[in-house]
Design a protein around this motif. Structure first.
Motif, PDB file in Angstrom:
ATOM      1  N   SER A 107     -12.501 -37.061  19.449  1.00 43.00           N
ATOM      2  CA  SER A 107     -13.215 -38.326  19.620  1.00 43.00           C
ATOM      3  C   SER A 107     -13.799 -38.824  18.306  1.00 43.00           C
ATOM      4  O   SER A 107     -14.099 -40.012  18.177  1.00 43.00           O
ATOM      5  CB  SER A 107     -14.338 -38.162  20.652  1.00 43.00           C
ATOM      6  OG  SER A 107     -15.283 -37.199  20.210  1.00 43.00           O
ATOM      7  N   ASN A 155     -11.848 -41.549  16.578  1.00 43.60           N
ATOM      8  CA  ASN A 155     -11.959 -42.872  17.194  1.00 43.60           C
ATOM      9  C   ASN A 155     -13.262 -43.569  16.829  1.00 43.60           C
ATOM     10  O   ASN A 155     -13.442 -44.736  17.179  1.00 43.60           O
ATOM     11  CB  ASN A 155     -11.854 -42.754  18.718  1.00 43.60           C
ATOM     12  CG  ASN A 155     -10.506 -42.238  19.171  1.00 43.60           C
ATOM     13  OD1 ASN A 155      -9.485 -42.594  18.598  1.00 43.60           O
ATOM     14  ND2 ASN A 155     -10.494 -41.389  20.186  1.00 43.60           N
ATOM     15  N   THR A 206     -15.526 -45.155  13.985  1.00 50.60           N
ATOM     16  CA  THR A 206     -15.349 -45.709  12.641  1.00 50.60           C
ATOM     17  C   THR A 206     -16.218 -45.002  11.624  1.00 50.60           C
ATOM     18  O   THR A 206     -15.818 -44.810  10.465  1.00 50.60           O
ATOM     19  CB  THR A 206     -15.672 -47.214  12.647  1.00 50.60           C
ATOM     20  OG1 THR A 206     -14.893 -47.855  13.655  1.00 50.60           O
ATOM     21  CG2 THR A 206     -15.365 -47.843  11.303  1.00 50.60           C
ATOM     22  N   PHE A 251     -14.402 -41.453  10.879  1.00 53.22           N
ATOM     23  CA  PHE A 251     -12.968 -41.392  10.618  1.00 53.22           C
ATOM     24  C   PHE A 251     -12.685 -40.876   9.206  1.00 53.22           C
ATOM     25  O   PHE A 251     -11.887 -39.948   9.016  1.00 53.22           O
ATOM     26  CB  PHE A 251     -12.344 -42.776  10.814  1.00 53.22           C
ATOM     27  CG  PHE A 251     -10.862 -42.807  10.605  1.00 53.22           C
ATOM     28  CD1 PHE A 251      -9.999 -42.423  11.616  1.00 53.22           C
ATOM     29  CD2 PHE A 251     -10.319 -43.204   9.391  1.00 53.22           C
ATOM     30  CE1 PHE A 251      -8.629 -42.439  11.427  1.00 53.22           C
ATOM     31  CE2 PHE A 251      -8.953 -43.227   9.197  1.00 53.22           C
ATOM     32  CZ  PHE A 251      -8.108 -42.841  10.217  1.00 53.22           C
ATOM     33  N   ARG A 306      -2.644 -37.819  16.094  1.00 57.16           N
ATOM     34  CA  ARG A 306      -3.506 -38.863  16.660  1.00 57.16           C
ATOM     35  C   ARG A 306      -4.035 -39.787  15.569  1.00 57.16           C
ATOM     36  O   ARG A 306      -4.174 -40.999  15.779  1.00 57.16           O
ATOM     37  CB  ARG A 306      -4.667 -38.219  17.411  1.00 57.16           C
ATOM     38  CG  ARG A 306      -4.269 -37.551  18.711  1.00 57.16           C
ATOM     39  CD  ARG A 306      -5.474 -37.276  19.569  1.00 57.16           C
ATOM     40  NE  ARG A 306      -5.106 -36.789  20.880  1.00 57.16           N
ATOM     41  CZ  ARG A 306      -5.966 -36.646  21.878  1.00 57.16           C
ATOM     42  NH1 ARG A 306      -7.238 -36.963  21.705  1.00 57.16           N
ATOM     43  NH2 ARG A 306      -5.578 -36.201  23.057  1.00 57.16           N
ATOM     44  N   VAL A 307      -4.343 -39.224  14.409  1.00 51.86           N
ATOM     45  CA  VAL A 307      -4.817 -40.047  13.293  1.00 51.86           C
ATOM     46  C   VAL A 307      -3.737 -41.035  12.868  1.00 51.86           C
ATOM     47  O   VAL A 307      -4.003 -42.230  12.647  1.00 51.86           O
ATOM     48  CB  VAL A 307      -5.243 -39.152  12.118  1.00 51.86           C
ATOM     49  CG1 VAL A 307      -5.513 -39.982  10.878  1.00 51.86           C
ATOM     50  CG2 VAL A 307      -6.500 -38.357  12.479  1.00 51.86           C
ATOM     51  N   GLN A 358      -1.228 -42.144  14.621  1.00 48.09           N
ATOM     52  CA  GLN A 358      -1.011 -43.125  15.673  1.00 48.09           C
ATOM     53  C   GLN A 358      -2.103 -44.182  15.672  1.00 48.09           C
ATOM     54  O   GLN A 358      -1.839 -45.369  15.907  1.00 48.09           O
ATOM     55  CB  GLN A 358      -0.945 -42.421  17.035  1.00 48.09           C
ATOM     56  CG  GLN A 358      -0.519 -43.326  18.182  1.00 48.09           C
ATOM     57  CD  GLN A 358       0.871 -43.903  17.974  1.00 48.09           C
ATOM     58  OE1 GLN A 358       1.786 -43.197  17.579  1.00 48.09           O
ATOM     59  NE2 GLN A 358       1.024 -45.190  18.256  1.00 48.09           N
ATOM     60  N   LYS A 359      -3.331 -43.778  15.387  1.00 51.50           N
ATOM     61  CA  LYS A 359      -4.434 -44.736  15.321  1.00 51.50           C
ATOM     62  C   LYS A 359      -4.229 -45.716  14.171  1.00 51.50           C
ATOM     63  O   LYS A 359      -4.490 -46.917  14.308  1.00 51.50           O
ATOM     64  CB  LYS A 359      -5.764 -43.993  15.162  1.00 51.50           C
ATOM     65  CG  LYS A 359      -6.972 -44.909  15.012  1.00 51.50           C
ATOM     66  CD  LYS A 359      -8.255 -44.134  14.926  1.00 51.50           C
ATOM     67  CE  LYS A 359      -9.437 -45.060  14.636  1.00 51.50           C
ATOM     68  NZ  LYS A 359      -9.595 -46.115  15.666  1.00 51.50           N
ATOM     69  N   ASP A 384      -1.575 -48.217  15.066  1.00 54.29           N
ATOM     70  CA  ASP A 384      -2.028 -49.198  16.058  1.00 54.29           C
ATOM     71  C   ASP A 384      -3.017 -50.192  15.451  1.00 54.29           C
ATOM     72  O   ASP A 384      -2.935 -51.392  15.716  1.00 54.29           O
ATOM     73  CB  ASP A 384      -2.672 -48.482  17.251  1.00 54.29           C
ATOM     74  CG  ASP A 384      -1.674 -47.634  18.024  1.00 54.29           C
ATOM     75  OD1 ASP A 384      -0.459 -47.909  17.913  1.00 54.29           O
ATOM     76  OD2 ASP A 384      -2.109 -46.687  18.709  1.00 54.29           O
ATOM     77  N   ASP A 385      -3.961 -49.696  14.628  1.00 59.19           N
ATOM     78  CA  ASP A 385      -5.003 -50.560  14.075  1.00 59.19           C
ATOM     79  C   ASP A 385      -4.590 -51.252  12.787  1.00 59.19           C
ATOM     80  O   ASP A 385      -5.236 -52.222  12.384  1.00 59.19           O
ATOM     81  CB  ASP A 385      -6.283 -49.756  13.824  1.00 59.19           C
ATOM     82  CG  ASP A 385      -6.841 -49.156  15.104  1.00 59.19           C
ATOM     83  OD1 ASP A 385      -6.450 -49.618  16.187  1.00 59.19           O
ATOM     84  OD2 ASP A 385      -7.648 -48.218  15.009  1.00 59.19           O
TER      85      ASP A 385
END
Length: 358
Positions: free
Chosen positions: A114, A117, A119, A122, A154-155, A157-158, A161-162
């Motif tokens: 988590s 996710n 900011t 991160f 996951r990093v 993929q984030k 996406d962002d």
């Protein structure tokens, strides 16, 4: 009272109690009865044994298929994610308490899933992943190494996406790939846990992630009003002073000629140098132009090659020296001290790793 045992004076006869009463039986009759009962018992045991073997074989086949699937796809992620806000850290284990005193245990049990996710956290997690990739990857357990790769996925993929923080993740993947190339060559020295085929598969995933990041196309947002170039120059410079990386300034200056002129401001690069480097470091790398002015922009990139940048994070992990608890900044921990803030210190990613190198 009848004689219950075998009469040694009779020719192998004995008294046996039946439903109809006591009867004499010979040794042959007894052996036949025993053989029939034992045969039935053996058949029942064989039937139970066959059933157990059938169940074991089925469970073994399922486990073998699962292991084969894990080896091919490496998709076992759910059991290796933990969500603990704080952990107890100490340098030795006792009979009363087992401490999570290794880097792998801390990496597994802290809530990094988590945190990526958030900011504020991160950049801290990304920097920690980079430091582990440089030198600490062999010290992680097999579960921690798998957890590391799952969090890294996951990093990535984030970021896809962002469409933000692309360059730091590219540098992280490059560092990890270079480290793995050196470690896989030394597999005979047992520097990595697990089958080499799994690590080759993970390296292929890293190359695939790098290609996806290289092909990313940042979409231009739709104009909803005032933009950066519409602001007064003094406000634009004030915003540029919030950037802590000189490469971001260079990229911003390439947007349009107006911003390019502002990003060449000497005072802007001077503050950037003074933020990241000490006065002693700056004096060692002085660069003067033909007009007698200090070349702050050139000095910044020269200092960046010689010294590490100053790291600043919105949220960090904290360590309480009183109760030996490692926790996130905004997480309450069970400290019994009169003034918990006095015994709490903020940990940089390097300090976090050094905490377990005792």
């Amino acid at each position: 009272m009848p004689f219950l045992g075998q009469d040694w004076r009779s020719p192998g006869q004995s008294w046996v109690k039946t439903e109809e009463g006591w009867k004499k039986t010979t040794a042959d009759d007894k052996n036949n009865n025993v053989s029939v009962q034992s045969f039935c018992k053996v058949e029942e045991e064989e039937e139970c044994f066959n059933k157990e073997n059938l169940l074991l074989s089925l469970s073994y086949d399922m486990a073998a298929k699962k292991r084969k699937k894990d080896l091919m796809n490496n998709n076992t992620k759910v059991p290796y994610f933990h969500r603990e806000k704080w952990i107890y850290v100490h340098k030795g284990s006792t009979k009363e308490r087992h401490g999570y005193c290794t880097l792998g245990e801390a990496f597994n049990r802290l809530d990094f899933c988590s945190a990526i996710n958030d900011t504020r956290r991160f950049n801290y997690v990304v920097r920690l992943l980079e430091l582990i990739a440089k030198s600490q990857l062999p010290s992680l357990s097999g579960v921690a190494q798998k957890n590391y790769m799952n969090i890294l996925e996951r990093v990535v993929q984030k970021v896809l996406d962002d469409q933000q923080n692309v360059r730091p993740i590219k540098e992280l993947l490059h560092t990890l790939y270079v480290s793995l190339c050196g470690l896989v060559q030394d597999m005979g020295k047992s520097v990595l846990v697990g089958n080499i085929n799994i690590w080759v598969h993970r390296m292929e995933n890293i190359l695939q992630w790098q290609q996806q990041l290289d092909n990313i196309q940042i979409n231009r947002p739709t104009s909803t009003g005032m933009t950066l170039t519409d602001l007064p120059a003094i406000l634009q410079l004030n915003i540029m002073q919030r950037l802590s990386d000189g490469r971001d300034l260079v990229s911003l200056g390439q947007v349009c000629p107006e911003l390019g002129i502002l990003t060449e401001d000497r005072l802007l690069w001077k503050k950037l140098c003074q933020y990241h480097f000490t006065d002693r470091q700056i004096r060692k790398r002085l660069m003067v132009s033909d007009k007698g002015h200090l070349e702050w922009k050139k000095m910044y990139f020269k200092l960046s090659r010689c010294y590490p940048h100053r790291e600043q994070y919105s949220d960090t992990l904290h360590f309480c020296t009183h109760c030996h608890i490692l926790f996130w900044k905004d997480t309450n921990h069970p400290c019994t001290a009169n003034n918990p803030e006095s015994c709490t210190s903020s940990l940089s990613p390097q300090d976090f790793i050094s905490l377990f190198n005792f």
